[in-house]
Enzyme design. Sequence first.
Site, PDB file in Angstrom:
ATOM      1  N   ASP A 149     -48.402  78.070  32.949  1.00 48.84           N
ATOM      2  CA  ASP A 149     -48.714  79.335  33.048  1.00 48.84           C
ATOM      3  C   ASP A 149     -49.999  79.704  33.698  1.00 48.84           C
ATOM      4  OD1 ASP A 149     -48.650  81.791  31.931  1.00 48.84           O
ATOM      5  OD2 ASP A 149     -49.036  81.169  29.895  1.00 48.84           O
ATOM      6  N   GLY A 150     -50.314  81.019  33.828  1.00 49.79           N
ATOM      7  CA  GLY A 150     -51.509  81.357  34.436  1.00 49.79           C
ATOM      8  C   GLY A 150     -51.773  81.720  36.008  1.00 49.79           C
ATOM      9  N   THR A 174     -34.869  83.099  31.841  1.00 50.23           N
ATOM     10  CA  THR A 174     -34.078  83.983  32.008  1.00 50.23           C
ATOM     11  C   THR A 174     -34.495  85.275  31.698  1.00 50.23           C
ATOM     12  OG1 THR A 174     -33.498  83.349  29.519  1.00 50.23           O
ATOM     13  CG2 THR A 174     -31.924  82.568  31.478  1.00 50.23           C
ATOM     14  N   GLU A 175     -35.629  85.159  31.129  1.00 47.77           N
ATOM     15  CA  GLU A 175     -36.238  86.538  30.969  1.00 47.77           C
ATOM     16  C   GLU A 175     -37.247  87.201  32.022  1.00 47.77           C
ATOM     17  OE1 GLU A 175     -36.465  83.841  28.521  1.00 47.77           O
ATOM     18  OE2 GLU A 175     -34.791  85.113  27.466  1.00 47.77           O
ATOM     19  N   ASN A 176     -37.498  86.022  32.882  1.00 46.77           N
ATOM     20  CA  ASN A 176     -38.312  86.540  34.178  1.00 46.77           C
ATOM     21  C   ASN A 176     -37.530  87.766  35.218  1.00 46.77           C
ATOM     22  OD1 ASN A 176     -39.893  83.279  34.720  1.00 46.77           O
ATOM     23  ND2 ASN A 176     -40.776  85.237  33.645  1.00 46.77           N
TER      24      ASN A 176
END
Length: 238
Positions: A14-15, A60-62
């Site tokens: 992340d980040g 899958t949300e990206n």
Amino acid sequence: MEGPIPKHVAVIMDGNGRWAQKRNLPRTEGHKEGMEAVRRVAVRASERGVKVLTLFAFSTENWKRPLDEIRFLMKLPIDFFDVFMPELLKNNIRVTVTGFKGKIPGPTRKAVEKAVEQTKDNDGMILNFALNYGGRAEIVNATKEIAQLVKSGRLNVSDIDEATFEDHLLTASSVTPYQEVDLMIRSSGEQRLSNFLLWQNAYSEFYFSNLAWPEFNGDVFDEALSSFQQRSRRFGGL
Ligand code: V07
């Protein structure tokens, strides 16, 4: 460093976007820098004797992100192997992928399949990329496959147990026999699981770093390993 080495380490990288935006760079620069961190951490993990390193590359949300960013991200696996394949081979690292392959664009899927093939005889660390992966979708998918077996008479409901489920998780094809995560690392200060390896993280230890993923390196990885070694895992027992 003394104590057990986690067999399966999973990382939420992340980040990257925030790292870039803080420097007035486009988010894509953060993703590029993030690939260097992947190289650093993969090499260190393999030197330490980790068996499986699973990296959350794309969820899958990206797909909800802006189309330009999705296009850029889907080129990264291709760039990654163009640049790092010699190093993966030199370090005896095997590449695998966990996720729903269907939605991955053809050229990306091909590059990944080629890398999996090129490294299939390496018997060192497995570098497993979670690409188009989602934990709930994985569990729903496993349930459907198991239901089909029951429906067709090949499986009795009374025979369904945890091992049945594990046979049908997406990780079964990529990282058997190390599906269970021992150490889960997340960079950039957020302390949540974000739908990553829900089943596999049941008894994992968590390590959070405030560093953004492009700042992550082998020494930070070693800190996570030391932290893991100072904990006592009981798996529900005493
Ligand atoms: C991606 C770089 C690392 C930080 C996280 C976001 C951006 C490596 C890959 C990759 C994926 C599959 C594969 C080989 C490499 C990757 C995406 C994003 C989508 F087989 N880094 N990286 N894939 N970032």
